[in-house]
Design an enzyme around this catalytic site. Structure first.
Site, short mmCIF file in Angstrom:
data_model
loop_
_atom_site.label_atom_id
_atom_site.label_comp_id
_atom_site.label_asym_id
_atom_site.label_seq_id
_atom_site.Cartn_x
_atom_site.Cartn_y
_atom_site.Cartn_z
N GLU A 136 0.83 -1.22 0.00
CA GLU A 136 0.00 0.00 0.00
C GLU A 136 0.86 1.26 0.00
O GLU A 136 0.41 2.34 -0.32
CB GLU A 136 -0.92 0.01 1.23
CG GLU A 136 -1.96 -1.11 1.23
CD GLU A 136 -2.61 -1.24 -0.17
OE1 GLU A 136 -2.47 -2.31 -0.79
OE2 GLU A 136 -3.18 -0.22 -0.63
N ASP A 189 14.98 14.99 -29.89
CA ASP A 189 13.91 14.21 -29.27
C ASP A 189 12.67 15.07 -29.05
O ASP A 189 12.77 16.27 -28.82
CB ASP A 189 14.37 13.72 -27.87
CG ASP A 189 14.99 12.33 -27.94
OD1 ASP A 189 15.43 11.82 -26.91
OD2 ASP A 189 15.06 11.79 -29.07
#
Ligand code: 4FV
Length: 256
Positions: A136, A189
């Protein structure tokens, strides 16, 4: 760049670190990645790293002591220097001495969103320790003691921080000089100039009746650069108008 990874599933990283660009970068010594099993730093013979949450509620929480021991051991192992270290500097011990030690990044949905700017910021550091959570979540005192920064790859919940760590390692590896051939390809990029990439084409010249744009077959490189710049803006306006809020990336269009 040296990256140390802490996880309870080290076996997840093997194929990724041995393949393609990252694999070659490591083989060429341009990138060093060490993956350590958090359970090696557990305190009991059952190598426990999780326990029930105080206050009840479902699921298990990762205990703080194994993480703190693990990160301090990796710091002590002489990680290369950055201004990481406990509480931003004030710490005990050679490795934790002020201003020394790798920058410690917890991958979690609560972190700053990973983007091109964050990748470049982290790529400028010489050493990183990546903390991969499971269950969790992690006891909050880990953040308060041995974490310099939290990074998220997106607003969705995964079962572990391992895939986010691999995403980060892959993105970082492209920033290391020499890893990506044709150095300018990283500069071109997507996102670098605040724009998405222009369309790409290769053989065959006609697919499903769809031809390659004639300009790309013209040999006129100035015209091709102009077309690619305009197409990058068009794609960005169509798919990611939010990227244009700051105005079209100067470098990108100007040099087309
Ligand atoms: C995550 C993300 C992520 C949360 C609980 C691991 C999981 C479990 N990490 N970007 N999104 N982590 O979902 O980085 O411990």
């Amino acid at each position: 760049m040296r990256i140390q990874v802490l996880t309870i599933f080290p076996e997840l990283f093997g194929p990724f670190l041995a393949t393609s660009l990252v694999g070659r970068a490591i083989a060429r010594g341009l990138l060093a990645v060490e993956v350590r099993d958090l359970r090696d730093f557990a305190e009991d013979r059952h190598r426990s790293v999780d326990d029930e949450p105080y206050g009840g509620g479902g699921g298990m929480v990762m205990m703080a002591p194994p993480w703190i021991r693990a990160v301090r051991a990796l710091m002590a192992a002489g990680g290369e220097g950055d201004e990481g270290g406990e509480g931003g500097g004030a710490t005990a011990g050679a490795a934790g001495s002020p201003g020394f030690g790798p920058w410690r990044v917890l991958l979690s949905p609560q972190g700053a969103r990973l983007d091109d700017a964050k990748v470049r910021e982290l790529a400028a550091r010489r050493g990183l320790i990546l903390l991969c959570g499971r269950y969790e979540g992690i006891d909050e005192r880990v953040r308060q003691t041995v974490v310099d920064e939290e990074v998220s790859i997106g607003d969705y919940v995964l079962s572990g921080g391992e895939l986010p760590a691999m995403v980060l390692i892959e993105a970082l590896s492209r920033q290391v000089p020499g890893v990506v051939g044709q150095a300018e390809s990283v500069a071109q990029d997507s996102f670098r100039g605040g724009l998405l990439d222009h369309p790409h084409y290769t053989r065959p010249p006609v697919v499903e009746g769809l031809a390659v744009p004639a300009v790309l077959l013209s040999g006129d490189h100035a015209a091709i650069r102009r077309w690619r710049g305009e197409e990058a803006v068009r794609a960005t306006r169509a798919k990611r108008p939010d990227l244009l809020e700051g105005g079209v990336g100067p470098g990108r269009v100007l040099d087309c």
